[in-house]
Scaffold this active site. Structure first.
Site, short mmCIF file in Angstrom:
data_model
loop_
_atom_site.label_atom_id
_atom_site.label_comp_id
_atom_site.label_asym_id
_atom_site.label_seq_id
_atom_site.Cartn_x
_atom_site.Cartn_y
_atom_site.Cartn_z
N ARG A 1 0.88 -1.21 0.06
CA ARG A 1 -0.01 0.07 0.01
C ARG A 1 0.94 1.20 0.16
NH1 ARG A 1 0.06 3.88 2.93
NH2 ARG A 1 -0.03 2.80 4.92
N GLY B 1 10.71 13.35 -1.32
CA GLY B 1 11.82 13.69 -0.62
C GLY B 1 11.61 14.59 0.29
N PRO C 1 17.29 13.10 7.97
CA PRO C 1 17.93 12.38 8.95
C PRO C 1 17.74 13.17 10.30
CG PRO C 1 19.33 12.30 7.07
CD PRO C 1 18.56 13.35 6.67
N HIS D 1 15.44 15.98 10.73
CA HIS D 1 14.35 16.61 10.63
C HIS D 1 13.18 15.87 10.12
CE1 HIS D 1 16.89 20.25 11.58
NE2 HIS D 1 17.73 19.71 10.28
N TRP E 1 14.51 7.74 4.78
CA TRP E 1 12.96 7.10 4.91
C TRP E 1 12.27 7.25 3.91
CZ3 TRP E 1 14.23 3.41 7.82
CH2 TRP E 1 14.97 3.62 9.14
N CYS F 1 0.33 17.39 0.04
CA CYS F 1 0.58 16.20 -0.28
C CYS F 1 0.37 15.04 0.74
CB CYS F 1 1.93 15.83 -0.88
SG CYS F 1 2.10 17.21 -2.10
N ALA G 1 -2.00 11.56 1.51
CA ALA G 1 -1.36 10.24 1.81
C ALA G 1 -2.07 9.75 3.14
CB ALA G 1 0.06 10.29 1.91
N GLU H 1 3.76 9.53 7.88
CA GLU H 1 3.03 10.48 7.70
C GLU H 1 2.37 11.38 8.75
OE1 GLU H 1 3.15 10.80 4.42
OE2 GLU H 1 3.17 9.05 3.41
#
Lengths: 263, 394
Positions: free
Chosen positions: B97, B137, B141, B143, B169, B248, B252, B373
């Site tokens: 997903r 992006g 690292p 923030h 990540w 955005c 999500a 998220e």
């Protein structure tokens, strides 16, 4: 090329299927129905032929109760262009011969009397008789090429490969023709989201027996050449036999298999 | 009402869906059943998604990628359709997903909403078809919850933009063809700006992050930009500041409100079936009150979560959602889904930790979903701020 694909709405084989007590026909109440899986192969093949040709359309034809519209819908979602649903109370309980009569008249009406190619699955997943394609070809006066595992449309001809137990035959017929396809012929596509939305706008014609000029006495349970006399539920599977190995396990296994004529 | 109740839909919430929505859901389920379910445990164990490109193309054929966007080859469906699809995808695996969320709600949405016509024409049709994969992006690292303090910098050099910095990540990072990268361009250029970066551009590198204990069937990467030079038109023209990436993320997050319930449903289903088959003390464990209490709580929370998701979906399509409403959805549904998966694990006993069953995989996956998220803490504080008018974090 314009293709008519005959499809069937069947009870989901995953659910508990039964017969009605009253007339010993398939009980459709309380059982989910769907487009017969074996018919998806015919729909897919028809779509591929039309896509490759870049012209023509695929008409999906079904004979069945109101809910059978779902079988048409699924085929339209896959990409077929239009649907024909023949529904009439009097059709209930029809045998294969009567079904093929209704299908034949509907194919004639849908194609103005001159079908180019009629396609079917190899059999339904509920009745599993596999005789309707042949009966339909006979009624339409078309050459029948059945159990196609591969299909090529040429100039005025259709060529199929039929895989048997001992040999594969390549068979050619002149068009128009009727072809039934096996589950080896392709991988049916999923309905895409666009297909699902587009299907809503595609035309589906509803015809009754009167529209096809068929007298109600020619179809239905009473006109069937065969009838189901009685139905007995299959007994639950008995527990298997457990052989405890006391040094003679191998020979007892062999004895069992020989006794059942497996070896 | 007659008939048996569906154990996974006690309240008949299906009756709130249209036939089209059910058909969309069935199509999503079918592609997951065929292309994901038979393989996902193996991918999870491998800690990789070797079939990512094939999967993307399969999903593209169905129309899953950017399905809620209009035009440019996208299916143009509604928010409930999108939510239902997320639920089915996550019933297979949260990592799968995530691939679809990042592609559709982050990368494609950013281009669709804020990109130039050229950006849209160049990328959206290929991304919708699954021929191009996108990543997004924002996180760095140092923030995470506080992206405003990001260190990635974009400076102008003549007409060009030159970006330096790193992101981490990043789902799909190492397999992406295009990255939407957010960097601080300085006050004179509008602060935080988004850039459409083809990943083969010199100065762009992606390294896969290994040793994840969660979302293992998903590619997660670190991106570094070393004097990454982009033409003037690489910048997203229609947005300046943090509201770009946050819009955005809100998209999500909405998908996660639904998706997380997929993991929960799959776990409840597994636990319920197991409880009927597993015999202890001469009876199925489903006959014990403790097990029934667990199942009842799980089923109830699942359905409440679905009602919440559906309500948000209907609002989103009619009047739109405020950020705190999405926060309520993610806060509740992910927390409850994680609880459901963990409880399912206890019903399965030792078998619950086995990969033969999906529940431990789902529970481990949701550990990531809980904090990505927007962490559960941040969503809590967003709700707190809406209630009190006081920001507890800024």
């Amino acid at each position: 090329m314009n293709i008519v694909v005959c499809v069937k709405y069947v009870p989901d084989a995953q659910s508990d299927r039964s017969f009605r007590d009253s007339d010993r026909t398939v009980d459709r109440d309380g059982v989910d129905g769907l487009l017969s899986e074996l018919d998806e192969y015919a729909v897919e093949e028809a779509l591929k032929i039309v896509e490759a040709a870049g012209e023509g359309e695929v008409t999906v034809l079904t004979v069945g109760p109101e809910a059978a519209a779902n079988a048409i819908k699924k085929a339209l979602q896959m990409g077929a262009d239009r649907g024909v649903h023949v529904e009439d109370e009097a059709i209930h309980g029809s045998d294969a011969a009567a079904t093929s009569l209704v299908l034949a008249e509907a194919v004639r009406k849908a194609t103005g009397g001159t079908p180019e190619l009629v396609m079917t699955g190899m059999s339904s997943t509920d009745g599993v008789m596999g005789v309707v394609p042949a009966m339909l070809a006979e009624r339409l006066g078309l050459p029948q090429v059945t159990y196609a595992s591969e299909l090529t449309v040429g100039e005025g001809t259709v060529t199929i490969r039929r895989d048997g137990d001992t040999a594969s035959e390549t068979i050619e017929a002149s068009l128009p023709a009727l072809v039934s396809v096996t589950d080896q012929i392709n991988e049916p596509r999923y309905p895409s989201f666009k297909g699902i939305m587009a299907a809503k706008k595609k035309p589906v014609e509803q015809w009754g027996l009167a529209d096809l000029g068929i007298d109600t006495s020619q179809v239905g349970l009473d006109a069937a050449w065969t009838s189901v006399v009685s139905v007995t539920k299959r007994p639950p599977r008995a527990q298997g036999q457990i052989v405890a190995d006391e040094g003679d396990g191998g020979s007892r296994l062999a004895e069992f298999l020989a006794g059942q004529k497996f070896i | 009402m007659e008939g048996m109740s569906d154990p996974l839909d006690l309240l008949d919430l299906d009756s709130l869906l249209t036939d089209d929505e059910k058909a969309i859901r069935a199509a999503a389920r079918q592609v997951c059943a065929d292309a994901v379910d038979p393989y996902v445990m193996q991918w999870y164990e491998q800690g990789d998604l070797p079939a990512a490109r094939e999967l993307a193309r399969e999903f593209g054929k169905v129309g899953l990628l950017g399905m809620h966007l209009e035009g440019y080859g996208c299916a143009g469906l509604g928010s409930v359709d999108y939510g239902l699809a997320c639920l089915e995808l996550e019933a297979s695996d949260s990592g799968i997903r995530s691939l679809v969320s990042v592609q559709g709600s982050l990368a494609m949405f950013a281009i669709w909403r804020f990109g130039s016509e050229d950006h849209k024409q160049e990328w959206l049709p290929r991304m919708a078809a699954g021929e191009a994969i996108g990543c997004f992006g924002l996180t760095e690292p140092d923030h995470g919850s506080d992206p405003a303090s990001m260190r990635a910098r974009a400076r102008r050099d003549g007409e060009d933009w030159v970006i330096n910095g790193s992101k981490t990540w990043i789902t799909n990072g190492s397999i992406a063809d295009v990255a939407v990268v957010w960097a601080n361009a300085g006050e004179e250029h509008g602060g935080i700006r988004g850039f459409v970066v083809p990943t083969r551009t010199r100065g762009f590198t992606a390294h896969k992050i290994h040793h994840k204990m969660s979302l293992r069937a998903s590619v997660t990467s670190e991106l570094t930009f070393e004097d990454l030079r982009l033409p003037a038109d690489a910048v997203l023209p229609d947005v300046r500041g943090l509201k770009g990436p946050l819009a955005c993320l809100s998209e999500a997050r909405y998908g996660i409100v639904w998706g997380s319930l997929g993991a929960a449903r799959s776990s409840l289903d597994a636990a319920r079936r197991y409880s009927k088959e597993r015999v202890q003390f001469d009876r199925p464990i489903g006959g014990f009150q403790l097990t029934q209490a667990k199942l009842a709580a799980m089923a109830t929370e699942l359905q409440l979560g679905q009602l919440l998701a559906l309500h948000l979906g209907r609002r989103k399509d009619t009047v739109g959602l405020r950020p705190e409403q999405v926060s309520v959805g993610k806060y509740n549904n992910v927390t409850k889904a994680l609880e459901i998966c963990r409880t399912a694990r206890t019903i399965l006993g030792a078998n619950g930790v086995s990969g033969e069953w999906p529940v431990m995989r789902h529970a481990n996956n949701l550990e990531s979903v809980l904090t990505y998220e927007g962490t559960v803490e941040m969503h809590t504080l967003v709700i707190g701020q809406a209630l009190t008018g006081e920001s507890a974090f800024r």
